[in-house]
Design a protein around this motif. Structure first.
Motif, PDB file in Angstrom:
ATOM      1  N   ARG A 201     -33.372 -15.117 -23.229  1.00 54.42           N
ATOM      2  CA  ARG A 201     -33.716 -15.972 -22.082  1.00 54.42           C
ATOM      3  C   ARG A 201     -34.033 -17.353 -22.630  1.00 54.42           C
ATOM      4  N   LYS A 202     -33.390 -18.383 -22.024  1.00 59.27           N
ATOM      5  CA  LYS A 202     -33.640 -19.757 -22.486  1.00 59.27           C
ATOM      6  C   LYS A 202     -34.883 -20.318 -21.814  1.00 59.27           C
ATOM      7  N   THR A 203     -35.713 -20.942 -22.608  1.00 60.67           N
ATOM      8  CA  THR A 203     -36.983 -21.481 -22.116  1.00 60.67           C
ATOM      9  C   THR A 203     -36.753 -22.684 -21.189  1.00 60.67           C
TER      10      THR A 203
ATOM     11  N   SER B 104     -19.559 -18.335 -15.180  1.00 58.05           N
ATOM     12  CA  SER B 104     -19.998 -19.567 -14.530  1.00 58.05           C
ATOM     13  C   SER B 104     -19.705 -20.764 -15.423  1.00 58.05           C
ATOM     14  N   TYR B 105     -19.008 -20.506 -16.545  1.00 58.54           N
ATOM     15  CA  TYR B 105     -18.629 -21.603 -17.438  1.00 58.54           C
ATOM     16  C   TYR B 105     -17.146 -21.854 -17.327  1.00 58.54           C
ATOM     17  N   ARG B 106     -16.778 -23.087 -17.511  1.00 57.30           N
ATOM     18  CA  ARG B 106     -15.362 -23.449 -17.475  1.00 57.30           C
ATOM     19  C   ARG B 106     -14.971 -24.023 -18.817  1.00 57.30           C
TER      20      ARG B 106
ATOM     21  N   VAL C 123     -26.859  -5.283 -17.477  1.00 60.85           N
ATOM     22  CA  VAL C 123     -27.079  -5.771 -18.849  1.00 60.85           C
ATOM     23  C   VAL C 123     -26.258  -7.035 -19.092  1.00 60.85           C
ATOM     24  N   ASP C 124     -26.953  -8.135 -19.377  1.00 51.11           N
ATOM     25  CA  ASP C 124     -26.239  -9.380 -19.679  1.00 51.11           C
ATOM     26  C   ASP C 124     -26.747  -9.968 -20.988  1.00 51.11           C
ATOM     27  N   ASP C 125     -25.923 -10.849 -21.564  1.00 52.38           N
ATOM     28  CA  ASP C 125     -26.283 -11.444 -22.850  1.00 52.38           C
ATOM     29  C   ASP C 125     -27.462 -12.398 -22.723  1.00 52.38           C
ATOM     30  N   ILE C 126     -27.411 -13.298 -21.726  1.00 49.44           N
ATOM     31  CA  ILE C 126     -28.420 -14.358 -21.680  1.00 49.44           C
ATOM     32  C   ILE C 126     -28.758 -14.744 -20.247  1.00 49.44           C
ATOM     33  N   PHE C 127     -30.026 -15.009 -20.028  1.00 48.95           N
ATOM     34  CA  PHE C 127     -30.509 -15.522 -18.747  1.00 48.95           C
ATOM     35  C   PHE C 127     -30.743 -17.009 -18.966  1.00 48.95           C
ATOM     36  N   ASP C 128     -29.877 -17.816 -18.351  1.00 46.41           N
ATOM     37  CA  ASP C 128     -29.985 -19.271 -18.509  1.00 46.41           C
ATOM     38  C   ASP C 128     -30.585 -19.812 -17.207  1.00 46.41           C
ATOM     39  N   THR C 129     -29.755 -20.187 -16.237  1.00 43.60           N
ATOM     40  CA  THR C 129     -30.321 -20.595 -14.946  1.00 43.60           C
ATOM     41  C   THR C 129     -30.741 -19.369 -14.125  1.00 43.60           C
ATOM     42  N   GLY C 130     -30.142 -18.212 -14.428  1.00 44.94           N
ATOM     43  CA  GLY C 130     -30.437 -16.999 -13.668  1.00 44.94           C
ATOM     44  C   GLY C 130     -29.508 -16.793 -12.482  1.00 44.94           C
ATOM     45  N   ARG C 131     -28.576 -17.701 -12.267  1.00 46.32           N
ATOM     46  CA  ARG C 131     -27.704 -17.572 -11.080  1.00 46.32           C
ATOM     47  C   ARG C 131     -26.751 -16.374 -11.175  1.00 46.32           C
ATOM     48  N   THR C 132     -26.316 -16.052 -12.404  1.00 46.70           N
ATOM     49  CA  THR C 132     -25.438 -14.888 -12.562  1.00 46.70           C
ATOM     50  C   THR C 132     -26.180 -13.626 -12.140  1.00 46.70           C
ATOM     51  N   LEU C 133     -27.399 -13.468 -12.655  1.00 50.72           N
ATOM     52  CA  LEU C 133     -28.174 -12.273 -12.330  1.00 50.72           C
ATOM     53  C   LEU C 133     -28.520 -12.229 -10.841  1.00 50.72           C
TER      54      LEU C 133
ATOM     55  N   GLN D  66     -31.101 -24.237 -26.331  1.00 52.44           N
ATOM     56  CA  GLN D  66     -30.007 -24.698 -27.189  1.00 52.44           C
ATOM     57  C   GLN D  66     -28.779 -23.898 -26.815  1.00 52.44           C
ATOM     58  N   PHE D  67     -27.588 -24.431 -27.112  1.00 53.71           N
ATOM     59  CA  PHE D  67     -26.382 -23.646 -26.857  1.00 53.71           C
ATOM     60  C   PHE D  67     -26.167 -22.700 -28.024  1.00 53.71           C
ATOM     61  N   VAL D  68     -26.090 -21.401 -27.740  1.00 56.70           N
ATOM     62  CA  VAL D  68     -26.002 -20.401 -28.807  1.00 56.70           C
ATOM     63  C   VAL D  68     -24.697 -19.603 -28.724  1.00 56.70           C
ATOM     64  N   VAL D  69     -24.241 -19.145 -29.881  1.00 56.59           N
ATOM     65  CA  VAL D  69     -23.020 -18.328 -29.968  1.00 56.59           C
ATOM     66  C   VAL D  69     -23.267 -17.144 -30.904  1.00 56.59           C
TER      67      VAL D  69
ATOM     68  N   LEU E  31     -21.818 -13.862 -27.455  1.00 52.80           N
ATOM     69  CA  LEU E  31     -21.799 -15.149 -26.740  1.00 52.80           C
ATOM     70  C   LEU E  31     -20.761 -16.080 -27.370  1.00 52.80           C
ATOM     71  N   ASP E  32     -20.065 -16.829 -26.501  1.00 52.93           N
ATOM     72  CA  ASP E  32     -18.956 -17.645 -26.984  1.00 52.93           C
ATOM     73  C   ASP E  32     -19.113 -19.110 -26.644  1.00 52.93           C
ATOM     74  N   PHE E  33     -18.299 -19.921 -27.319  1.00 54.28           N
ATOM     75  CA  PHE E  33     -18.041 -21.289 -26.869  1.00 54.28           C
ATOM     76  C   PHE E  33     -16.544 -21.373 -26.664  1.00 54.28           C
TER      77      PHE E  33
HETATM   78  P1  IMP Z   1     -26.839 -18.231 -15.841  1.00 53.81           P
HETATM   79  O1  IMP Z   1     -26.074 -17.771 -14.650  1.00 53.81           O
HETATM   80  O2  IMP Z   1     -27.054 -19.738 -15.816  1.00 53.81           O
HETATM   81  O3  IMP Z   1     -28.119 -17.489 -16.095  1.00 53.81           O
HETATM   82  O4  IMP Z   1     -25.910 -18.071 -17.075  1.00 53.81           O
HETATM   83  C1  IMP Z   1     -25.686 -16.883 -17.628  1.00 53.81           C
HETATM   84  C2  IMP Z   1     -24.320 -16.877 -18.288  1.00 53.81           C
HETATM   85  O5  IMP Z   1     -23.972 -18.144 -18.873  1.00 53.81           O
HETATM   86  C3  IMP Z   1     -24.407 -15.907 -19.438  1.00 53.81           C
HETATM   87  O6  IMP Z   1     -23.962 -14.640 -19.032  1.00 53.81           O
HETATM   88  C4  IMP Z   1     -23.496 -16.527 -20.467  1.00 53.81           C
HETATM   89  O7  IMP Z   1     -22.190 -16.026 -20.284  1.00 53.81           O
HETATM   90  C5  IMP Z   1     -23.476 -17.999 -20.178  1.00 53.81           C
HETATM   91  N1  IMP Z   1     -24.353 -18.771 -21.107  1.00 53.81           N
HETATM   92  C6  IMP Z   1     -25.527 -19.363 -20.810  1.00 53.81           C
HETATM   93  N2  IMP Z   1     -26.057 -19.967 -21.890  1.00 53.81           N
HETATM   94  C7  IMP Z   1     -25.185 -19.764 -22.903  1.00 53.81           C
HETATM   95  C8  IMP Z   1     -25.169 -20.146 -24.296  1.00 53.81           C
HETATM   96  O8  IMP Z   1     -26.077 -20.800 -24.847  1.00 53.81           O
HETATM   97  N3  IMP Z   1     -24.093 -19.744 -25.014  1.00 53.81           N
HETATM   98  C9  IMP Z   1     -23.066 -19.021 -24.485  1.00 53.81           C
HETATM   99  N4  IMP Z   1     -23.042 -18.632 -23.193  1.00 53.81           N
HETATM  100  C10 IMP Z   1     -24.091 -19.003 -22.405  1.00 53.81           C
END
Ligand code: IMP
Ligand code: MG
Length: 182
Positions: free
Chosen positions: A124-126, A63-65, A92-102, A145-148, A152-154
């Protein structure tokens, strides 16, 4: 870069997650479905701690460009998935940010005849959730915060770091310039 979770903290967190998963699944086979690419390090460590029967499949989600640090349109590729009929699935995913991927993945996997579908994220980001669902298992709650590192990548960089680090706004800007340079 500021270290958010050390190698030791990550490995304790993954061991703790594996114990909780195995307690819930008992001796039933766990079909781990890892979300490429960010979950590769977590999947490799988690499956080796999951005592008992395990199968592994992968899906791809993005979901990142490039150098954006905010999510865009969700793109899913499910053609690598094994047959999930009757399986007890653990996404199994690295991070739950907005949750849209899950959210998107759960909707797809529920269509595939699995006996059960649970989800696990390392991080999980607060204060970021934009969907009314919570992962079944969460390793660590971290600040927004943005984490790597640890998968996880940038823009493709830093997945290989054995620890988790946060990038501040200046570091993101500097990386954006370097990574986009020819
Ligand atoms: P969501 O769909 O917004 O929950 O985003 C989940 C996906 O966004 C994760 O699987 C990551 O690939 C990516 N992502 C979200 N936050 C970060 C971050 O801080 N660093 C790197 N990738 C992130
Ligand atoms: Mg991801």
């Amino acid at each position: 870069m500021q270290i958010v979770l050390s190698q030791e903290e990550l490995s304790e967190g993954v061991a703790r997650l594996a114990r909780r998963v195995r307690e819930d699944f008992g001796r039933q086979p766990v079909t781990v479905v890892g979300v490429l690419t960010g979950s590769i390090v977590l999947v490799a460590d988690l499956i080796r701690s999951l005592d008992g029967p395990v199968r592994v499949g992968m899906v791809w989600a993005s979901s990142y460009r490039g150098t954006d640090t905010t999510p865009g349109q969700l793109d899913l590729r499910l053609d690598l998935l094994p047959d999930l009929t009757g399986q007890h699935v653990l996404i199994v995913d690295d991070i739950f940010d907005t949750g849209r991927t899950l959210e998107g993945l759960l909707a797809e996997l529920h269509k595939r005849g699995a006996a059960s579908v649970r989800s696990l994220v390392l991080l999980r980001k607060t204060g970021r959730a934009a969907v009314p669902l919570a992962p079944t298992y969460v390793g660590f709650d971290i600040p927004d915060q943005f984490v790597v590192g640890y998968g996880l990548d940038f823009d493709g960089a830093w997945r290989h770091l054995p620890y988790l680090a946060a990038l501040d706004a200046d570091e993101i800007e500097a990386a954006r310039r370097t990574l986009s340079a020819p």
